[in-house]
Design a protein around this motif. Structure first.
Motif, PDB file in Angstrom:
ATOM      1  N   GLU A 156     -24.653  12.200  24.402  1.00  0.00           N
ATOM      2  CA  GLU A 156     -24.585  13.500  25.079  1.00  0.00           C
ATOM      3  C   GLU A 156     -25.802  14.366  24.787  1.00  0.00           C
ATOM      4  N   PHE A 157     -26.530  14.044  23.741  1.00  0.00           N
ATOM      5  CA  PHE A 157     -27.707  14.826  23.388  1.00  0.00           C
ATOM      6  C   PHE A 157     -28.999  14.207  23.924  1.00  0.00           C
TER       7      PHE A 157
ATOM      8  N   THR B  12     -31.843  13.252  26.459  1.00  0.00           N
ATOM      9  CA  THR B  12     -32.479  13.854  27.619  1.00  0.00           C
ATOM     10  C   THR B  12     -33.652  12.966  28.058  1.00  0.00           C
TER      11      THR B  12
ATOM     12  N   ARG C 225     -15.538   6.870  31.494  1.00  0.00           N
ATOM     13  CA  ARG C 225     -16.702   7.728  31.283  1.00  0.00           C
ATOM     14  C   ARG C 225     -17.234   8.279  32.605  1.00  0.00           C
TER      15      ARG C 225
END
Length: 308
Positions: free
Chosen positions: A69-70, A72, A199
């Motif tokens: 989730e972190f 990028t 997901r």
């Protein structure tokens, strides 16, 4: 956000032997079927494959791991810079020590590694694939590239290189190696339909769902009916054809690489049969090949590898 680790000049890294042992442990823990196949290789080749596997796993976990989730686009850009450091023979973390040694020993090309990172970038902004052509590009990037990396380690039959006087083209196993990687990824996709759905991801091409009158809503609900079974039969037949095409290139590999590659192919393709045995329930049941079945296939793979 991922940051480049501190320089090895500031932090002492493990020895080459310890780095390979670390890669062995990670491979054995997270990919039991694959690990079994590597044990059939000679020491130098299996250690190189462990190093490659661990880098690929770490790359995949940037998008699918606990801290995904972190992640990028900038995270992946930094990961590519770390990759460039490895190919400049500058390991930054303990597992890198083994991969740098592998790069030096086997002369690996950086491009397949870059392509794999590009595949992870696709996962950052895509959760659907409209056509199989779209999905095939993704499969090449995240798995076909592994075939390119591995073929360099496996090597080709040296007898193919002694026929320079002949007009016959020297066989090249790399297209089949890419095909094997894609077949493995398609198998993963079929096995993990339920997990991916939880997901919010659908890797099966939407156009193919529609052709069987099966909807996204049906998939998220885990509907198993004749529409779903026919769709899965279609997907499995295509994946099996990829395995058949991939097998044609194994005879071009160095003789000591044929048994482990064929064994891995046979073992992984058995997951498709397990899906069938589970009545195509990939929502609540995880298809896997038992340890007994894996051992049973090893002598079969050896016999077939002798006649390739």
């Amino acid at each position: 956000m991922l940051q480049l680790p501190e320089s090895p000049c500031m932090r002492k890294l493990v020895s080459v032997e310890d780095a390979y042992e670390l890669c062995r442990q990670i491979t054995a823990k997270y990919s039991k079927t694959f690990y079994l196949g590597t044990l059939l290789m000679n020491q130098q080749k299996r250690r190189a494959i462990w190093a490659i596997y661990v880098w690929c796993r770490r790359t995949d976990e940037l998008v699918d791991g606990p801290a995904a989730e972190f992640t990028t686009p900038e995270t992946l850009e930094l990961w590519e810079k770390q990759l460039e450091a490895l190919f400049a023979f500058q390991p930054l973390e303990d597992p890198d020590v083994a991969l740098v040694d592998t790069i030096q020993r086997f002369g690996l090309d950086i491009q397949p590694f870059r392509d794999m990172i590009a595949g992870q970038q696709m996962d950052l902004y895509r959760s659907r694939y409209e056509t199989f052509e779209d999905l095939n590009l993704y499969c090449y990037r995240v798995a076909g590239t592994v075939g390119l990396m591995s073929t360099t380690v496996m090597g080709v039959d040296s007898r193919c290189n002694t026929a320079s006087w002949s007009q016959q083209k020297i066989p090249d196993p790399t297209p089949e190696a890419v095909t094997l990687g894609i077949a493995n990824q398609l198998t993963n996709i079929l096995r993990d339909v339920g997990e991916d759905a939880r997901r919010g991801r659908i890797y099966l091409p939407l156009a193919e769902l529609a052709s069987f009158d099966y909807t996204e809503q049906d998939l998220f609900k885990g509907v198993i009916d004749e529409r779903w079974r026919e769709l899965m039969r279609f997907q499995i037949r295509r994946t099996q054809e990829y395995y058949r095409q991939a097998e044609k290139g194994i005879g071009y590999l160095a003789p000591d690489a044929r048994w482990p590659v064929l064994a891995s192919l046979m073992l992984y393709s058995q997951i498709l049969l397990e899906i069938e045995r589970n009545d195509y329930d990939v929502f609540k049941k995880r298809a896997y090949v038992s340890g007994f079945k894996k051992l049973r296939y090893l002598p079969m793979a050896w016999l077939r590898s002798q006649v390739l």
